[in-house]
Design an enzyme around this catalytic site. Structure first.
Site, short mmCIF file in Angstrom:
data_model
loop_
_atom_site.label_atom_id
_atom_site.label_comp_id
_atom_site.label_asym_id
_atom_site.label_seq_id
_atom_site.Cartn_x
_atom_site.Cartn_y
_atom_site.Cartn_z
N GLU A 44 -5.08 -4.79 10.65
CA GLU A 44 -4.03 -3.79 10.87
C GLU A 44 -4.32 -3.02 12.16
O GLU A 44 -5.15 -2.09 12.14
CB GLU A 44 -4.01 -2.78 9.71
CG GLU A 44 -3.73 -3.39 8.37
CD GLU A 44 -3.18 -2.35 7.40
OE1 GLU A 44 -2.11 -2.61 6.83
OE2 GLU A 44 -3.80 -1.29 7.22
N SER B 32 3.73 -2.02 10.31
CA SER B 32 5.18 -2.07 10.50
C SER B 32 5.79 -3.43 10.12
O SER B 32 6.73 -3.90 10.78
CB SER B 32 5.57 -1.68 11.93
OG SER B 32 5.17 -0.34 12.19
N HIS C 210 -9.35 1.21 5.09
CA HIS C 210 -8.07 1.48 5.74
C HIS C 210 -8.27 2.46 6.88
O HIS C 210 -9.07 3.40 6.77
CB HIS C 210 -7.06 2.03 4.73
CG HIS C 210 -5.67 1.99 5.28
ND1 HIS C 210 -5.20 2.92 6.18
CD2 HIS C 210 -4.65 1.12 5.09
CE1 HIS C 210 -3.97 2.61 6.52
NE2 HIS C 210 -3.61 1.51 5.88
N GLY D 257 2.86 2.42 10.75
CA GLY D 257 3.82 3.50 10.57
C GLY D 257 4.53 3.91 11.85
O GLY D 257 5.18 4.94 11.90
N ASN E 15 0.88 -1.18 0.00
CA ASN E 15 0.00 0.00 0.00
C ASN E 15 0.91 1.22 0.00
O ASN E 15 1.48 1.56 1.02
CB ASN E 15 -0.91 -0.04 1.24
CG ASN E 15 -1.73 1.23 1.38
OD1 ASN E 15 -1.78 2.06 0.47
ND2 ASN E 15 -2.37 1.38 2.53
N TRP E 16 1.01 1.84 -1.15
CA TRP E 16 1.96 2.96 -1.28
C TRP E 16 1.44 4.25 -0.68
O TRP E 16 2.17 5.25 -0.65
CB TRP E 16 2.30 3.18 -2.76
CG TRP E 16 3.09 2.07 -3.37
CD1 TRP E 16 3.57 0.95 -2.75
CD2 TRP E 16 3.51 1.97 -4.74
NE1 TRP E 16 4.25 0.15 -3.63
CE2 TRP E 16 4.22 0.77 -4.87
CE3 TRP E 16 3.34 2.78 -5.86
CZ2 TRP E 16 4.78 0.36 -6.07
CZ3 TRP E 16 3.89 2.37 -7.07
CH2 TRP E 16 4.61 1.18 -7.17
N GLY F 258 2.98 -0.99 4.30
CA GLY F 258 3.11 0.40 3.93
C GLY F 258 4.57 0.74 3.64
O GLY F 258 5.09 0.47 2.55
N GLY F 259 5.24 1.30 4.62
CA GLY F 259 6.59 1.83 4.45
C GLY F 259 7.56 0.92 3.71
O GLY F 259 8.21 1.35 2.74
P1 13P Z 1 3.29 0.44 7.64
O1 13P Z 1 3.77 -0.85 7.06
O2 13P Z 1 4.03 1.64 7.14
O3 13P Z 1 3.18 0.37 9.13
O4 13P Z 1 1.78 0.65 7.10
C1 13P Z 1 0.88 -0.37 7.23
C2 13P Z 1 -0.34 -0.05 6.46
O5 13P Z 1 -1.07 0.86 6.79
C3 13P Z 1 -0.60 -0.81 5.23
O6 13P Z 1 -1.89 -0.57 4.76
#
Ligand code: 13P
Length: 257
Positions: free
Chosen positions: A167, A214, A95, A173, A10-11, A235-236
């Site tokens: 999540e 994360s 989300h 994040g 998920n960018w 995400g990251g």
């Molecule tokens: P991170 O991997 O940056 O914690 O983000 C997770 C996320 O929200 C994926 O949808």
């Protein structure tokens, strides 16, 4: 029946169309063709058309980060599921960032899930509790209510196309991830068992459930080793070619063929 793991990047609001195309061009040759793992990237709406063209004939699939249930209309800023349909296989909905900043409600998530499934595409439905709910011991009941609300009116036949991503908001994040054991427990009791209550054991066993929050190459194995976790929504770490390719490799190795 073995569930095919699904790793989705998920960018969020990152990468211009040019950057997104360059990223997938670099990523694709790094992914082994035989790995039995579904890999998905979710660029911004703006980059979907150009990334879709770049990914033609590639094993990497495309997701949108949201999609409105109505085909068209007076919804400033929105893009409809039917407009996304030619470009994507998956659409992420629910989300926590959309729930927090864009007022996405359980009812909207349900409308979106139905529109996505009716259009022959697959929703990745994100659920998860806040830190306050977690600390108050409300995680299981809250996640159960999100899962049930998202699935209202979805037929048993459509459930094969549904992916749910657990999540925990406090892990997104923040670098603070849930332990594999904790994520496994919530995914089993709050997600898979809710689906079992609603649709029965066979459908619940076949449904894929991701963990997100994360996830990095360093902790991926811990999640993939859990029997009820079928992949990750990332995400990251998904913004880095090497990290994303490593996450796919780890899933392929730990989950097996
Ligand atoms: P991170 O991997 O940056 O914690 O983000 C997770 C996320 O929200 C994926 O949808």
């Amino acid at each position: 029946m073995a569930r095919t793991p699904i790793i989705a990047g998920n960018w969020k609001m990152n990468k211009t169309p040019d950057e997104a195309v360059a990223f997938v061009r670099e990523l694709t040759p790094k992914l082994r063709p035989h790995a039995n793992v579904e890999r998905v990237v979710a660029p911004t709406f703006l980059a979907l058309a150009s990334v879709a063209a770049e990914l033609k004939d590639s094993p990497v699939k495309l997701a949108a980060q949201d999609g409105h249930w109505d085909a068209s209309g007076a919804y400033t800023s929105q893009v409809s599921v039917s407009m996304l349909r030619p470009y994507v296989d998956y659409i992420i909905i629910g989300h926590s960032e959309c729930r927090a900043y864009l007022n996405e409600t359980d009812a909207n998530v349900n409308l979106k899930a139905k529109a996505i499934l009716d259009s022959g595409r697959k929703p990745i439905i994100a659920v998860g509790e806040s830190l306050a709910q977690n600390e108050a011991g409300e995680t299981v009941s809250f996640v159960r209510s999100q899962v049930s609300a998202a699935l209202v009116g979805i037929s048993p036949a459509q459930m094969g196309d549904v992916v749910i991503a657990y999540e925990p908001i406090w892990a997104i994040g923040t670098g603070k991830s849930a332990s594999g054991e904790l994520a496994e427990g919530i995914i089993k009791t709050a997600v898979r068992e809710t689906v079992e209550d609603l649709y029965g054991g066979d459908i619940a066993k076949a449904m894929r459930i991701q963990y997100g929050g994360s996830v990095k190459p360093g902790n991926m194995e811990e999640y993939m080793a859990q029997p009820n976790i079928d992949g990750a929504l990332v995400g990251g770490a998904s913004l880095d070619v090497e990290d994303f390719a490593a996450l796919v490799e780890i899933a392929a190795r730990v989950k097996g063929p």
